[in-house]
Design a protein around this motif. Structure first.
Motif, PDB file in Angstrom:
ATOM      1  N   UNK A  23       0.830  -1.211   0.000  1.00  0.00           N
ATOM      2  CA  UNK A  23       0.000   0.000   0.000  1.00  0.00           C
ATOM      3  C   UNK A  23       0.863   1.259   0.000  1.00  0.00           C
ATOM      4  N   UNK A  24       1.976   1.212   0.695  1.00  0.00           N
ATOM      5  CA  UNK A  24       2.841   2.384   0.815  1.00  0.00           C
ATOM      6  C   UNK A  24       3.677   2.628  -0.423  1.00  0.00           C
ATOM      7  N   UNK A  25       3.811   1.640  -1.297  1.00  0.00           N
ATOM      8  CA  UNK A  25       4.724   1.765  -2.437  1.00  0.00           C
ATOM      9  C   UNK A  25       3.995   1.839  -3.771  1.00  0.00           C
ATOM     10  N   UNK A  53      -3.468 -10.569  13.320  1.00  0.00           N
ATOM     11  CA  UNK A  53      -2.802 -10.396  14.613  1.00  0.00           C
ATOM     12  C   UNK A  53      -1.445  -9.727  14.416  1.00  0.00           C
ATOM     13  N   UNK A  54      -0.732 -10.105  13.348  1.00  0.00           N
ATOM     14  CA  UNK A  54       0.543  -9.459  13.039  1.00  0.00           C
ATOM     15  C   UNK A  54       0.369  -7.987  12.718  1.00  0.00           C
ATOM     16  N   UNK A  55      -0.682  -7.671  11.977  1.00  0.00           N
ATOM     17  CA  UNK A  55      -0.960  -6.271  11.642  1.00  0.00           C
ATOM     18  C   UNK A  55      -1.262  -5.467  12.896  1.00  0.00           C
ATOM     19  N   UNK A  56      -2.073  -6.024  13.777  1.00  0.00           N
ATOM     20  CA  UNK A  56      -2.420  -5.335  15.024  1.00  0.00           C
ATOM     21  C   UNK A  56      -1.164  -5.136  15.880  1.00  0.00           C
ATOM     22  N   UNK A  57      -0.301  -6.135  15.939  1.00  0.00           N
ATOM     23  CA  UNK A  57       0.952  -6.012  16.678  1.00  0.00           C
ATOM     24  C   UNK A  57       1.794  -4.869  16.101  1.00  0.00           C
ATOM     25  N   UNK A  61       3.253  -1.373  17.671  1.00  0.00           N
ATOM     26  CA  UNK A  61       4.662  -0.984  17.648  1.00  0.00           C
ATOM     27  C   UNK A  61       4.882   0.364  16.984  1.00  0.00           C
ATOM     28  N   UNK A  62       4.166   0.615  15.898  1.00  0.00           N
ATOM     29  CA  UNK A  62       4.301   1.892  15.191  1.00  0.00           C
ATOM     30  C   UNK A  62       3.786   3.050  16.055  1.00  0.00           C
ATOM     31  N   UNK A 138      -0.434   1.176   7.287  1.00  0.00           N
ATOM     32  CA  UNK A 138       0.304   1.910   6.256  1.00  0.00           C
ATOM     33  C   UNK A 138       0.289   3.411   6.542  1.00  0.00           C
ATOM     34  N   UNK A 139      -0.850   3.933   6.944  1.00  0.00           N
ATOM     35  CA  UNK A 139      -0.958   5.366   7.233  1.00  0.00           C
ATOM     36  C   UNK A 139      -0.151   5.742   8.475  1.00  0.00           C
ATOM     37  N   UNK A 140      -0.200   4.908   9.499  1.00  0.00           N
ATOM     38  CA  UNK A 140       0.573   5.182  10.716  1.00  0.00           C
ATOM     39  C   UNK A 140       2.065   5.146  10.394  1.00  0.00           C
TER      40      UNK A 140
END
Length: 166
Positions: A23-25, A53-57, A61-62, A138-140
């Motif tokens: 999404x960012x690229x 769950x990985x995305x939420x983690x 972190x971000x 992606x936005x964060x």
């Protein structure tokens, strides 16, 4: 990989980052084939639930990179409102019904709680929710990079991944 006690498979976390990277690229699509292969492989091994769950983690972190979870942080409400406004701009990808869950995950992080454990307890995951969470990540990450310099979010998040692999 562990954050505040919640365990998430490292391969699922990497694939979650790969999804946000796509999404960012939008301007640089050369990496998409390799990223897509890793995402497909991780989805086959771990399932979409573990990738969420990985995305939420990673969201946790971000957000911690910008001070979420610290006492006296005053940006939570304004940041969350702005983020939700930007997630809505991804209307071709995001279901509006998923926004309350995204908002709550972000608020949980700002409160200093474990977003993965919270999401695990929040009930069934609609099929569309991972897309909304990935857009938010992606936005964060873009915001973190604007504040701390290009690539800062990825460096910090993936350094944690590297330590988990050691």
């Amino acid at each position: 990989m562990t954050m505040n006690g919640a365990q998430v498979k490292v391969g699922a976390v990497q694939a979650a980052w790969d999804q946000a990277s796509i999404l960012r690229s939008a301007d640089n699509q050369s990496a998409w084939p390799a990223l897509s292969e890793r995402i497909a492989a991780a989805t086959a091994i771990y399932g979409t639930g573990e990738l969420l769950r990985g995305t939420v983690l990673l969201i946790g972190g971000a957000l911690e990179q910008i001070g979420a979870g610290r006492p006296e942080q005053r940006i939570a409400a304004r940041f969350t409102k702005t983020l939700m406004g930007k997630v809505v701009q991804w209307a071709e990808v995001v279901e509006l019904s998923d926004l309350p869950m995204v908002r709550q995950v972000v608020m949980v992080v700002f409160e200093g709680r474990d977003p993965v454990a919270w999401r695990d307890q929040a009930g069934p995951v609609p099929e569309s929710e991972p897309r909304a969470m990935t857009c938010a990540l992606a936005l964060i990450a873009d915001f973190v990079d604007q504040v701390d310099g290009p690539g800062a979010c990825e460096r910090v998040l993936l350094t944690g991944l590297g330590r988990a692999l050691d």
